[in-house]
Design a protein around this motif. Structure first.
Motif, PDB file in Angstrom:
ATOM      1  N   PRO A   1       1.073  -1.196  -0.013  1.00 48.31           N
ATOM      2  CA  PRO A   1       0.042  -0.067  -0.098  1.00 48.31           C
ATOM      3  C   PRO A   1       0.824   1.365   0.086  1.00 48.31           C
ATOM      4  O   PRO A   1       1.958   1.372   0.612  1.00 48.31           O
ATOM      5  N   VAL A   2       0.340   2.200  -0.727  1.00 49.40           N
ATOM      6  CA  VAL A   2       1.458   3.620  -0.402  1.00 49.40           C
ATOM      7  C   VAL A   2       0.509   4.554   0.130  1.00 49.40           C
ATOM      8  O   VAL A   2       1.273   5.624   0.535  1.00 49.40           O
TER       9      VAL A   2
ATOM     10  N   ARG B   1      -5.666   6.062  -6.152  1.00 53.37           N
ATOM     11  CA  ARG B   1      -4.699   4.826  -6.403  1.00 53.37           C
ATOM     12  C   ARG B   1      -3.218   5.120  -6.309  1.00 53.37           C
ATOM     13  O   ARG B   1      -3.028   6.305  -6.131  1.00 53.37           O
ATOM     14  N   PRO B   2      -2.612   3.914  -6.414  1.00 60.53           N
ATOM     15  CA  PRO B   2      -1.136   4.250  -6.325  1.00 60.53           C
ATOM     16  C   PRO B   2      -0.841   4.908  -7.456  1.00 60.53           C
ATOM     17  O   PRO B   2      -1.456   4.778  -8.490  1.00 60.53           O
TER      18      PRO B   2
ATOM     19  N   ALA C   1       6.210   9.968 -11.842  1.00 62.64           N
ATOM     20  CA  ALA C   1       6.647  11.068 -10.910  1.00 62.64           C
ATOM     21  C   ALA C   1       5.921  10.660  -9.437  1.00 62.64           C
ATOM     22  O   ALA C   1       6.429  11.034  -8.503  1.00 62.64           O
ATOM     23  N   ASP C   2       4.894  10.338  -9.566  1.00 59.77           N
ATOM     24  CA  ASP C   2       3.867  10.146  -8.414  1.00 59.77           C
ATOM     25  C   ASP C   2       4.241   8.630  -7.793  1.00 59.77           C
ATOM     26  O   ASP C   2       3.296   8.492  -6.794  1.00 59.77           O
ATOM     27  N   HIS C   3       5.080   7.956  -8.395  1.00 60.97           N
ATOM     28  CA  HIS C   3       5.430   6.532  -7.634  1.00 60.97           C
ATOM     29  C   HIS C   3       5.638   6.355  -6.357  1.00 60.97           C
ATOM     30  O   HIS C   3       6.409   7.341  -5.865  1.00 60.97           O
ATOM     31  N   GLY C   4       4.983   5.763  -5.600  1.00 60.53           N
ATOM     32  CA  GLY C   4       5.324   5.693  -4.145  1.00 60.53           C
ATOM     33  C   GLY C   4       4.242   6.458  -3.280  1.00 60.53           C
ATOM     34  O   GLY C   4       4.343   6.496  -2.088  1.00 60.53           O
ATOM     35  N   SER C   5       3.267   7.209  -4.021  1.00 57.95           N
ATOM     36  CA  SER C   5       2.321   7.955  -3.267  1.00 57.95           C
ATOM     37  C   SER C   5       1.009   7.612  -3.951  1.00 57.95           C
ATOM     38  O   SER C   5       0.781   7.012  -5.015  1.00 57.95           O
ATOM     39  N   ALA C   6       0.033   8.230  -3.112  1.00 58.57           N
ATOM     40  CA  ALA C   6      -1.520   7.986  -3.791  1.00 58.57           C
ATOM     41  C   ALA C   6      -1.959   9.228  -4.532  1.00 58.57           C
ATOM     42  O   ALA C   6      -1.399  10.408  -4.293  1.00 58.57           O
ATOM     43  N   VAL C   7      -2.608   9.066  -5.580  1.00 61.49           N
ATOM     44  CA  VAL C   7      -3.079  10.103  -6.416  1.00 61.49           C
ATOM     45  C   VAL C   7      -4.416  10.109  -6.292  1.00 61.49           C
ATOM     46  O   VAL C   7      -5.490   8.936  -6.265  1.00 61.49           O
TER      47      VAL C   7
END
Length: 119
Positions: free
Chosen positions: A4-5, A59-60, A64-70
């Motif tokens: 999970p992020v 969603r994950p 550039a947003d890898h590792g966080s949720a958007v």
């Protein structure tokens, strides 16, 4: 098993890990998904029907947003207000993905809020 992020703490007491797409609304439906992984559907109470049936998706992130949720507002009727730590409230534009930072608060209306925390 996907890591999970983020974790979503919903005002009705539910806690949901964001390890895949999470669709949140008054009566959420998974549409426009053709990949193998079905999104998790999370129903939130909306006594005055201010929350859309399919309101937002969290969603994950990728790239550039890898590792966080958007979060993406899915064209909800009354919109979604995002309050990130240290920033003022921001109305989400429908269809635009916005990166969430831990401590963010999503206000869906009708008393429905979602606190974003680290997993």
């Amino acid at each position: 098993m996907t890591v999970p992020v983020a974790r979503l703490r919903i005002s009705n007491g539910d806690v949901v890990d964001v390890d895949r797409a999470v669709v949140i609304g008054r009566a959420p439906e998974a549409r426009r998904f053709n990949d193998t992984e079905q999104p998790r559907l999370v129903t939130v109470p909306s006594p005055h029907l201010e929350i859309s049936s399919t309101h937002i998706e969290v969603r994950p992130g990728s790239g550039a947003d890898h590792g966080s949720a958007v979060v993406t507002d899915l064209g909800s009727t009354n919109g979604t207000v995002l309050v990130q730590p240290g920033l003022g409230p921001e109305d989400l534009a429908p269809g635009g993905a916005v990166q969430l930072i831990p401590g963010a608060l999503l206000d869906l209306g009708d008393g429905g809020t979602i606190q974003v925390t680290s997993p």
